[in-house]
Design a protein around this motif. Structure first.
Motif, PDB file in Angstrom:
ATOM      1  N   ASP B 312       5.756 -33.611 -18.155  1.00 29.27           N
ATOM      2  CA  ASP B 312       7.126 -34.002 -18.511  1.00 29.27           C
ATOM      3  C   ASP B 312       7.287 -34.189 -20.015  1.00 29.27           C
ATOM      4  O   ASP B 312       8.380 -34.060 -20.553  1.00 29.27           O
ATOM      5  N   ASP B 313       6.192 -34.548 -20.706  1.00 26.99           N
ATOM      6  CA  ASP B 313       6.302 -34.773 -22.145  1.00 26.99           C
ATOM      7  C   ASP B 313       5.822 -33.557 -22.932  1.00 26.99           C
ATOM      8  O   ASP B 313       5.234 -33.656 -23.996  1.00 26.99           O
ATOM      9  N   GLY B 346       8.917 -25.551 -17.490  1.00 26.90           N
ATOM     10  CA  GLY B 346       8.592 -26.797 -16.803  1.00 26.90           C
ATOM     11  C   GLY B 346       8.400 -26.625 -15.309  1.00 26.90           C
ATOM     12  O   GLY B 346       8.379 -27.605 -14.572  1.00 26.90           O
TER      13      GLY B 346
END
Lengths: 174, 479
Positions: B312-313, B346
Motif C-alpha cells: 500500500d505504501d 497495485g
C-alpha cells in the motif's frame, strides 16, 4: 620515500599497463596473467639496482615479463602451439614499439565505453568483471553461448572502430 | 572461423582449435600490420578486464544468478587481500601488500625490523602509510588520480576530491573522513595536509596522540580526540567533538590555543582564537552501504499469486503523489491486455490456483529481448529524494513464465549517473508465482533516490516470456 623508491614507483606506474597488456597477449586467462604481472613487479623491484636508466624502463619490464611468461608456460605445459619462438620475439618487439599507440587506445576506450549500454554492457561486465565464460553468461541471459560469443565479438569490433575514430580525430587533419 | 579477428577472439577465449591456431600463426606471419592488429585486439581484451574488474557491475549477478560450477575463477591471494581495480592499483598492491601487511598488523615489530634491514624493498614499503577504507559517491577532481577502496596510499599522495566522501585509515589507526570538495595530502605517517575543504579526524588516545592536520594557515595538533577541520582561503575552522586539540598559526608555529570538547576555534593569517559562533556540520561517517554491498535478495515462489499482495505504501503506484512519471523503454505492446501500466497498478492477476489466467494486470517480457521500466520520483514534494527500503518484483503465469530476471539500478538527486544494484532472478518457475524482494541488511537500499530503473528479461532454462505482475518500491522521503 627515497629517491630510488620514488623513481621505481613512478616508472612502474607508467609501465604496468603496457606490461599487463603484453602478458595478456601471451597468457589470455585473466587470473594467470594477473599473477604473472605481480611476479614481474616483484622481480623488477628486487633487481631495480641493475636497471640502466639510459634504457626505456618499459622495454626492460617487458623483457622481464617475457621471461616470466616463458616460466609460466614451462610450469603449466600450456604454451599456445602457434606462439613459437620466432613469433614470440616479434610480439615482444612490436609491443615495445607500440607502447604509445596502445596507451592512447586505452584512454580512448574510456570514452568509447560510454556508448555501450543495456545487454551489451551486461555481457561485457559478466565476461570481464566477473570472468564468466560465454556459456555461463548465456545460461544466465537465456540465450546460447554462440550468441554471447557473437555479441562480445561485435561489441569488441565496435569498440575498436570507436577507438580508431577517436585516435584519428586526436591526430587532426594532415 | 576464418575471420582473423574471430581467430584472435577464439584464442583469447580459449576456444581455438589446433588448426585454427595454425591458421592464426600463418596470418600473423604474413604482415607486420597483422601482428599489430593482434596486439590491438589483445590489448583491448586486457583493458576491458581492467575496466570491468574495477566496476564490479556483475558482482550481484554472480552471487545470485550464476549456476553452481559455472562461475569464473575466484580471485587469488592478492586479489582477496586487496580487491582494488587492477588498472589503478596493481603497482601499489604488488609493492605494498606483502611488505606493509606487517606495518598495519604489527607496527612495533615491523618498525624494529625496518631499522635492521634498510633494503630497497623495506624502504619502499615504509612509504605506504595509509589506505582507503571506504568511499561514498566520491567524485574525483579533473585530472586527479582516483584511489579505490582498499588501495594503499604512499607518503606524498594527494587526494583531490570534487564531491562525496572518502575514508582514509592511517597505519597508526587514525581515521580521516574527507568531504569533497577537498584537497588532502598524506604528508607523513602521522600527519596530513588539508589544502582546502573539510575533514573529520578520529584519533584514539592510545593510538596516535600528536597526529597533525596541516592547513595553509596553521596546524591542528591532536591531543587524543575527534575533531573537524574546514580549510578555507582566509580561515581554518576547527571543532572538537571529543578530547582536545591544539591550534597553532603557520607564521609562528607556537601553540596558541587548546580547544576542549565542544569548542570551536579559528586560525587566520594573524591570529588563533575561539570561535563560539561556528556551527560545525562535518560529515559523521560513511553512510550505510551502497551498491550491492549488504543487499539481501529473497526469492519467494508460490503456486498462488494472491500470496503477493502489492504494498500500500508503494512509491511508484499509479496515482501516488511520490510518482512523477512511469516510462516504458523498448516496451512492445503486442496485446492490449498486456499493458505497461499494469505493473504498477497495485494489483496482481488472478490466482493461478483457481486455474484461470487472466491477461489483465500484467506485462509480458518479449522472449528474445528485454524491456525497461523507469520510475521517476517527484522531487518537488521531497527535494532530497527518497530513502528506498524495499523493492519487490512479482511475476506469475503458467508454463515456465512464472519466473523472471531483473537488473535494478537507480540514480539520486545528487548523482544523476545510474548506479546498478545488481541482477536478480527468481530462477525458473514452472507455473505459479515468483517474487524477488530486495532489502539491505542495515539501513535503506539507497538514499536520495530520484529514479529507479528495472530491466526485465527471461530466466535461464526457458525460452518462454515471463509475465510481470507488479513492481513495488517502498520507501519514504529522505530527510
Amino acid at each position: 620515500m627515497s629517491n630510488e623508491s620514488e623513481q621505481f614507483t613512478l616508472l612502474w606506474t607508467r609501465a604496468h599497463h603496457s606490461v599487463a597488456a603484453y602478458v595478456s597477449s601471451l597468457v589470455p586467462e585473466f587470473a594467470d596473467a594477473e599473477d604473472i604481472v605481480q611476479e614481474v613487479a616483484l622481480v623488477l623491484m628486487r633487481r631495480f639496482a641493475e636497471f640502466d636508466p639510459d634504457r626505456p624502463f618499459v622495454a626492460w619490464a617487458i623483457g622481464v615479463a617475457r621471461l616470466q611468461v616463458l616460466q609460466h608456460w614451462d610450469r603449466r605445459r600450456q604454451r599456445p602451439k602457434f606462439l613459437d619462438d620466432a613469433l614470440l620475439e616479434k610480439v615482444t618487439t612490436l609491443q615495445g614499439e607500440m607502447v604509445d599507440e596502445l596507451a592512447q587506445a586505452r584512454r580512448a576506450l574510456e570514452f568509447c565505453l560510454r556508448d555501450i549500454d543495456g545487454r551489451r554492457r551486461t555481457a561485457l561486465a559478466m565476461r570481464y568483471g566477473e570472468n564468466l565464460q560465454p556459456t555461463a553468461i548465456a545460461q544466465a541471459l537465456g540465450t546460447s553461448a554462440t550468441a554471447i560469443r557473437n555479441l562480445l565479438n561485435r561489441v569488441r569490433n565496435d569498440l575498436r572502430a570507436c577507438i580508431e575514430r577517436r585516435l584519428r580525430q586526436s591526430e587532426g587533419p594532415a | 572461423m576464418n575471420d582473423p579477428l574471430e581467430l584472435i577472439d577464439g584464442y583469447l577465449e580459449g576456444t581455438l582449435s589446433e588448426a585454427e591456431g595454425e591458421a592464426l600463426r600463418r596470418w600473423l606471419d604474413e604482415d607486420r600490420e597483422h601482428l599489430a592488429t593482434f596486439l590491438r585486439r589483445t590489448n583491448l581484451h586486457c583493458a576491458l578486464r581492467s575496466t570491468f574488474l574495477g566496476q564490479r557491475e556483475a558482482q550481484q549477478y554472480a552471487d545470485l544468478a550464476t549456476p553452481r560450477g559455472t562461475r569464473g575463477r575466484k580471485p587469488r591471494f592478492f586479489a582477496r587481500l586487496a580487491p582494488t581495480p587492477f588498472s589503478i592499483t596493481v603497482a601499489t598492491i604488488v609493492m605494498g601488500v606483502v611488505l606493509t601487511a606487517m606495518y598495519f598488523m604489527a607496527p612495533p615489530v615491523y618498525r624494529a625490523w625496518v631499522r635492521r634491514h634498510e633494503t630497497h624493498e623495506t624502504a619502499m614499503s615504509r612509504t605506504l602509510v595509509a589506505r582507503v577504507a571506504g568511499a561514498h559517491r566520491a567524485v574525483w577532481a579533473a585530472g586527479a588520480t582516483p584511489a579505490a577502496t582498499g588501495e594503499l596510499l604512499a607518503q606524498g599522495r594527494t587526494l583531490r576530491l570534487q564531491a562525496g566522501l572518502l575514508q582514509i585509515t592511517y597505519g597508526n589507526g587514525v581515521q580521516v573522513l574527507l568531504e569533497g570538495p577537498a584537497d588532502f595530502t598524506i604528508a607523513t605517517p602521522e600527519s596530513g595536509y588539508l589544502q582546502q575543504g573539510k575533514l573529520r579526524a578520529t584519533v584514539a588516545a592510545s593510538q596516535a596522540k600528536g597526529f597533525v592536520v596541516e592547513t595553509p594557515l596553521g596546524d591542528v595538533v591532536d591531543l587524543g580526540t575527534e575533531f573537524g577541520v574546514d580549510a578555507q582561503p582566509t580561515a581554518t575552522l576547527v571543532h572538537v567533538y571529543q578530547g582536545r586539540v591544539a591550534l597553532r598559526r603557520r607564521a609562528t608555529a607556537d601553540t596558541s590555543t587548546v580547544l576542549q570538547r565542544g569548542e570551536s576555534g579559528v586560525i587566520s593569517s594573524d591570529s588563533v582564537a575561539l570561535n563560539p559562533d561556528f556551527k560545525p556540520n562535518f560529515a559523521r561517517g560513511l553512510p550505510a552501504a551502497s551498491g550491492a554491498e549488504g543487499l539481501i535478495a529473497d526469492v519467494i515462489t508460490s503456486r498462488d499469486v494472491d500470496y503477493f499482495a502489492p504494498s500500500d505504501d508503494d512509491l511508484v503506484n499509479a496515482g501516488s503523489r511520490s510518482l512523477l512519471a512511469a516510462t516504458p523503454i523498448d516496451f512492445e505492446l503486442d496485446q492490449p491486455a498486456l499493458a505497461f501500466d499494469y505493473i504498477h497498478d497495485g494489483k496482481t492477476a488472478a490466482s493461478t490456483l483457481s486455474g484461470t489466467f487472466e491477461n489483465e494486470n500484467s506485462a509480458r517480457v518479449p522472449s528474445q529481448s528485454s524491456w525497461t521500466a523507469e520510475f521517476q520520483l517527484d522531487t518537488t514534494t521531497s527535494a532530497q529524494g527518497y530513502d528506498i527500503e524495499r523493492i519487490e518484483t512479482i511475476s506469475s503465469w503458467h508454463d515456465q513464465r512464472a519466473g523472471h530476471s531483473v537488473i535494478i539500478s537507480y540514480n539520486t538527486v545528487a548523482q544523476p549517473q545510474f548506479e546498478r544494484l545488481g541482477v536478480f532472478t527468481t530462477g525458473l518457475i514452472d507455473g505459479g508465482s515468483g517474487s524477488v524482494r530486495i532489502l539491505r541488511k542495515a539501513g535503506p537500499i539507497a538514499s536520495g533516490v530520484k529514479t529507479i530503473r528495472l530491466q526485465f528479461f527471461r530466466t535461464s532454462g526457458t525460452k518462454l516470456s515471463p509475465i510481470i505482475q507488479e513492481v513495488d518500491v517502498v520507501g519514504t522521503p529522505t530527510k
